[in-house]
Design a protein around this motif. Structure first.
Motif, PDB file in Angstrom:
ATOM      1  N   ILE A  38       2.645  51.959  36.732  1.00  0.00           N
ATOM      2  CA  ILE A  38       2.393  53.345  36.333  1.00  0.00           C
ATOM      3  C   ILE A  38       0.931  53.727  36.546  1.00  0.00           C
ATOM      4  CG2 ILE A  38       1.970  52.806  33.906  1.00  0.00           C
ATOM      5  CD1 ILE A  38       3.815  55.919  35.194  1.00  0.00           C
ATOM      6  N   ASP A  39       0.036  52.766  36.493  1.00  0.00           N
ATOM      7  CA  ASP A  39      -1.387  53.055  36.654  1.00  0.00           C
ATOM      8  C   ASP A  39      -1.835  53.047  38.113  1.00  0.00           C
ATOM      9  OD1 ASP A  39      -1.849  53.358  33.886  1.00  0.00           O
ATOM     10  OD2 ASP A  39      -1.888  51.174  33.657  1.00  0.00           O
ATOM     11  N   ARG A  54       9.505  59.487  44.140  1.00  0.00           N
ATOM     12  CA  ARG A  54       9.386  60.383  42.994  1.00  0.00           C
ATOM     13  C   ARG A  54      10.313  61.569  43.222  1.00  0.00           C
ATOM     14  NH1 ARG A  54       4.407  64.361  41.893  1.00  0.00           N
ATOM     15  NH2 ARG A  54       4.656  64.453  44.130  1.00  0.00           N
ATOM     16  N   HIS A  87      10.997  54.226  36.727  1.00  0.00           N
ATOM     17  CA  HIS A  87      10.246  54.837  35.631  1.00  0.00           C
ATOM     18  C   HIS A  87      10.785  56.237  35.365  1.00  0.00           C
ATOM     19  CE1 HIS A  87       6.844  55.404  32.946  1.00  0.00           C
ATOM     20  NE2 HIS A  87       6.697  56.603  33.465  1.00  0.00           N
ATOM     21  N   PHE A  89       9.661  59.713  33.357  1.00  0.00           N
ATOM     22  CA  PHE A  89       8.541  60.369  32.714  1.00  0.00           C
ATOM     23  C   PHE A  89       9.061  61.127  31.493  1.00  0.00           C
ATOM     24  CE2 PHE A  89       7.187  59.598  37.000  1.00  0.00           C
ATOM     25  CZ  PHE A  89       5.881  59.156  36.831  1.00  0.00           C
ATOM     26  N   GLU A  99       7.653  61.316  21.793  1.00  0.00           N
ATOM     27  CA  GLU A  99       8.085  61.314  23.186  1.00  0.00           C
ATOM     28  C   GLU A  99       9.567  61.029  23.280  1.00  0.00           C
ATOM     29  OE1 GLU A  99       5.597  58.477  25.219  1.00  0.00           O
ATOM     30  OE2 GLU A  99       4.162  60.050  25.719  1.00  0.00           O
ATOM     31  N   ASP A 156       4.859  64.159  30.511  1.00  0.00           N
ATOM     32  CA  ASP A 156       4.181  62.928  30.920  1.00  0.00           C
ATOM     33  C   ASP A 156       3.809  62.949  32.396  1.00  0.00           C
ATOM     34  OD1 ASP A 156       3.200  60.329  30.420  1.00  0.00           O
ATOM     35  OD2 ASP A 156       5.076  59.429  31.102  1.00  0.00           O
ATOM     36  N   MET A 157       4.662  63.492  33.245  1.00  0.00           N
ATOM     37  CA  MET A 157       4.371  63.554  34.685  1.00  0.00           C
ATOM     38  C   MET A 157       3.159  64.434  34.946  1.00  0.00           C
ATOM     39  SD  MET A 157       5.159  62.644  37.689  1.00  0.00           S
ATOM     40  CE  MET A 157       4.790  63.175  39.325  1.00  0.00           C
ATOM     41  N   ILE A 159       0.765  65.198  32.927  1.00  0.00           N
ATOM     42  CA  ILE A 159      -0.420  64.563  32.356  1.00  0.00           C
ATOM     43  C   ILE A 159      -0.907  63.426  33.255  1.00  0.00           C
ATOM     44  CG2 ILE A 159      -1.237  63.132  30.428  1.00  0.00           C
ATOM     45  CD1 ILE A 159       0.716  64.870  28.652  1.00  0.00           C
ATOM     46  N   LYS A 160       0.023  62.650  33.841  1.00  0.00           N
ATOM     47  CA  LYS A 160      -0.338  61.504  34.683  1.00  0.00           C
ATOM     48  C   LYS A 160      -1.006  61.919  35.988  1.00  0.00           C
ATOM     49  CE  LYS A 160       1.660  57.780  32.576  1.00  0.00           C
ATOM     50  NZ  LYS A 160       1.347  58.097  31.224  1.00  0.00           N
ATOM     51  N   ILE A 161      -0.548  63.062  36.550  1.00  0.00           N
ATOM     52  CA  ILE A 161      -1.141  63.463  37.826  1.00  0.00           C
ATOM     53  C   ILE A 161      -2.239  64.442  37.536  1.00  0.00           C
ATOM     54  CG2 ILE A 161       0.900  62.990  39.184  1.00  0.00           C
ATOM     55  CD1 ILE A 161       1.398  66.016  39.267  1.00  0.00           C
TER      56      ILE A 161
END
Length: 161
Positions: A38-39, A54, A87, A89, A99, A156-157, A159-161
């Motif tokens: 994920i990182d 994705r 995964h 999100f 969540e 979450d998606m 926020i991650k990108i």
């Protein structure tokens, strides 16, 4: 003996396998690459991975506080080699901020698997047309949900990108 009820994960695996089988793709032909991290998603986000794809679709979310909601902006990473969801999100509940994980129905997973398989076929030179998520196959409720504003602060998606 009665058959065991299908879990979302087993349904996802079956749908991905069926979609790959339709195109004559064997899981062993998919490059091993590195395990999902994920990182370290840059190759996936940029569409450079053959193994991981994705994609987004309609899903339901069920929170521990008993709230539930649907979203056409539910994202996941499909792993074609393992024929599974690598995964999912999550989205935060508007009520309690916990969540919740998406639960995709079979039709949504079929569209997402088709998109991922088409991307793989394009990248390997076996398909010449662009991939698509068929809007015409979505029901009216999903299309209406897709037009509602997306809660990026709780996604979450996003926020991650």
């Amino acid at each position: 003996m009665a058959a065991q009820p299908s879990t979302p994960a087993s349904m996802y695996k079956r749908v991905i396998k069926e979609t790959m089988d339709e195109e004559g793709i064997d899981a062993d032909e998919i490059p091993i690459e590195e395990e999902f991290d994920i990182d370290n998603m840059e190759d996936i986000l940029r569409g450079r991975s053959l193994r991981y794809h994705r994609t987004k679709g309609f899903a339901r979310f069920y929170c521990l506080c008993r709230r539930k909601w649907g979203s056409a902006h539910a994202w996941c990473i499909l792993d074609l080699r393992k024929q599974s969801v690598a995964h999912q999100f999550r989205q935060k509940c508007q009520g309690c901020e916990s969540e919740a994980q998406p639960v995709f129905d079979e039709e949504s997973m079929k569209r997402m698997a088709r998109y991922a398989v088409d991307r793989y076929l394009i990248k390997t030179g076996r398909l010449r047309r662009p991939p698509r998520n068929d809007d015409k196959d979505r029901d009216a409720a999903e299309r209406e949900e897709d037009e509602r504003p997306h809660d990026e602060e709780r996604c979450d998606m996003c926020i991650k990108i």
